[in-house]
Design an enzyme around this catalytic site. Structure first.
Site, PDB file in Angstrom:
ATOM      1  N   ARG A   1      -1.074  -1.891  -6.877  1.00  0.00           N
ATOM      2  CA  ARG A   1      -1.097  -3.012  -5.810  1.00  0.00           C
ATOM      3  C   ARG A   1      -2.172  -4.012  -6.592  1.00  0.00           C
ATOM      4  NH1 ARG A   1      -1.347  -4.319  -0.667  1.00  0.00           N
ATOM      5  NH2 ARG A   1      -3.421  -5.017   0.497  1.00  0.00           N
TER       6      ARG A   1
ATOM      7  N   HIS B   1      -2.751   2.552  -5.800  1.00  0.00           N
ATOM      8  CA  HIS B   1      -3.352   1.427  -5.659  1.00  0.00           C
ATOM      9  C   HIS B   1      -3.578   0.659  -6.885  1.00  0.00           C
ATOM     10  CE1 HIS B   1      -4.903   0.141  -1.707  1.00  0.00           C
ATOM     11  NE2 HIS B   1      -6.194  -0.556  -2.371  1.00  0.00           N
TER      12      HIS B   1
ATOM     13  N   HIS C   1      -3.879  -9.174   3.467  1.00  0.00           N
ATOM     14  CA  HIS C   1      -5.273  -9.082   3.903  1.00  0.00           C
ATOM     15  C   HIS C   1      -5.413 -10.147   5.083  1.00  0.00           C
ATOM     16  CE1 HIS C   1      -6.275  -8.034  -0.578  1.00  0.00           C
ATOM     17  NE2 HIS C   1      -5.995  -7.210  -0.003  1.00  0.00           N
TER      18      HIS C   1
ATOM     19  N   ARG D   1       0.777  -1.016  -0.073  1.00  0.00           N
ATOM     20  CA  ARG D   1       0.069  -0.091   0.116  1.00  0.00           C
ATOM     21  C   ARG D   1       1.000   1.373  -0.034  1.00  0.00           C
ATOM     22  NH1 ARG D   1      -1.988  -3.688   3.909  1.00  0.00           N
ATOM     23  NH2 ARG D   1      -4.156  -4.456   3.559  1.00  0.00           N
TER      24      ARG D   1
ATOM     25  N   LYS E   1      -1.505  -2.883   8.157  1.00  0.00           N
ATOM     26  CA  LYS E   1      -2.641  -2.236   8.933  1.00  0.00           C
ATOM     27  C   LYS E   1      -2.828  -2.827  10.550  1.00  0.00           C
ATOM     28  CE  LYS E   1      -5.705  -0.802   5.176  1.00  0.00           C
ATOM     29  NZ  LYS E   1      -7.200  -1.011   4.557  1.00  0.00           N
TER      30      LYS E   1
ATOM     31  N   TYR F   1     -10.004 -10.684  -6.661  1.00  0.00           N
ATOM     32  CA  TYR F   1      -8.780 -10.705  -7.684  1.00  0.00           C
ATOM     33  C   TYR F   1      -9.107 -11.465  -8.751  1.00  0.00           C
ATOM     34  CZ  TYR F   1      -6.573  -7.037  -5.372  1.00  0.00           C
ATOM     35  OH  TYR F   1      -6.368  -5.726  -4.493  1.00  0.00           O
TER      36      TYR F   1
END
Length: 312
Positions: A260, A257, A283, A160, A184, A292
């Site tokens: 990514r 993004h 994730h 990211r 994150k 995806y």
């Protein structure tokens, strides 16, 4: 708000909005949005002959949601997002009335908002990626070396943009070929660096970053610096990518993004297991990564339709 047996629509709505404004301190714009949505709800109830909020049932709220989505000649149908926002106001109203003891039940609690259509991530093809990275490789100035290193990193490991600009020098191990990403929720992951990323980062660290660092003292250990020697911001990273995309002559809208998304899509198209891609992207759930796979299936359908003699 009502007598012992009735809660009028106007009184009930006004009481809840006053509660939000006075006791909850809700922002004015939010209150205006709620008031607008509840006027639509009030009008619907009146059209169906309901003037007492005690008479509202789960079926009533469900029918209202359907009415929002279907519309009428004088009322355009609302989008999924707008209908969901409207339902939030309706559910909040009934939750408040029930909590206050004004109604015996909460007719909105079991009515789920509509789910937005699953949007496929934007990705660009390998040819466009190569054009972008080639445009970033023009020049040998500190800024050019930084830009190439940043874009090679973003596409090379799917980080990211916030993760990339948050990197420090010690997070990069050129010799081993890894980067330590702080993701994150404070979760850390170690990602491999491809040869192109390693070469670009090595050139930047040797010939680019020292010059940028000499321009100021606020960058500290930051890996990517701006021309004032401070840590590169997300906004600046976005802007430099736009400049490179313009030089590459890309017509598509390209953001950090996008790189990514392209990383994940190209990995899956190349045969990578979805759970491996999940770990690389950071994730928490494989469900997030599986979107995806829809992109790659769509690509396969397009190729099949264009090439197989029995597809037409």
């Amino acid at each position: 708000m009502s007598n012992a047996n009735t809660i009028t629509l106007d009184a009930g709505i006004r009481t809840w909005l006053d509660h939000l404004r006075v006791e909850r301190g809700v922002a004015r714009n939010t209150l205006l949005s709620y008031a607008r949505d509840l006027r639509r709800y009030r009008d619907y109830l009146l059209r169906t002959g309901i003037t007492d909020l005690r008479r509202v049932t789960t079926t009533t709220v469900t029918a209202f949601l359907m009415d929002l989505r279907e519309g009428a000649d004088d009322r355009p149908a609302l989008s999924t997002a707008s209908a969901a926002r409207c339902l939030v106001a309706v559910r909040g109203l009934h939750r408040f009335l029930h909590a206050e003891g004004a109604t015996d039940d909460d007719p909105g609690q079991d009515v789920a908002p509509p789910r937005p259509a699953q949007r496929l991530p934007k990705a660009i093809g390998l040819t466009e990626i190569e054009r972008l990275l080639a445009a970033a490789s023009i020049g040998d100035t500190p800024v050019a070396l930084r830009d190439r290193a940043l874009l090679e990193l973003l596409y090379g490991c799917g980080a990211r943009i916030s993760e990339a600009v948050g990197l420090d020098i010690d997070d990069i191990d050129i010799t081993v070929g890894t980067v330590r990403i702080h993701g994150k929720g404070g979760k850390m992951r170690i990602l491999p660096l491809g040869q192109f990323s390693r070469d670009a980062l090595s050139a930047y660290l040797v010939r680019g970053r020292p010059t940028l660092a000499a321009a100021g003292t606020t960058g500290g250990p930051a890996l990517f610096l701006n021309q004032r020697g401070a840590r590169l911001s997300r906004q600046s990273a976005w802007a430099l990518l736009q400049n490179v995309a313009d030089r590459a002559g890309l017509r598509q809208s390209v953001s950090p993004h996008t790189l990514r998304h392209s990383f994940a899509t190209h990995m899956l198209e190349g045969g990578a297991d979805v759970r491996v891609v999940q770990e690389l992207l950071g994730h928490a759930s494989v469900t997030t990564t599986q979107i995806y796979t829809l992109v790659t299936v769509q690509h396969l359908r397009e190729v099949y339709a264009q090439t197989h003699p029995r597809a037409r």
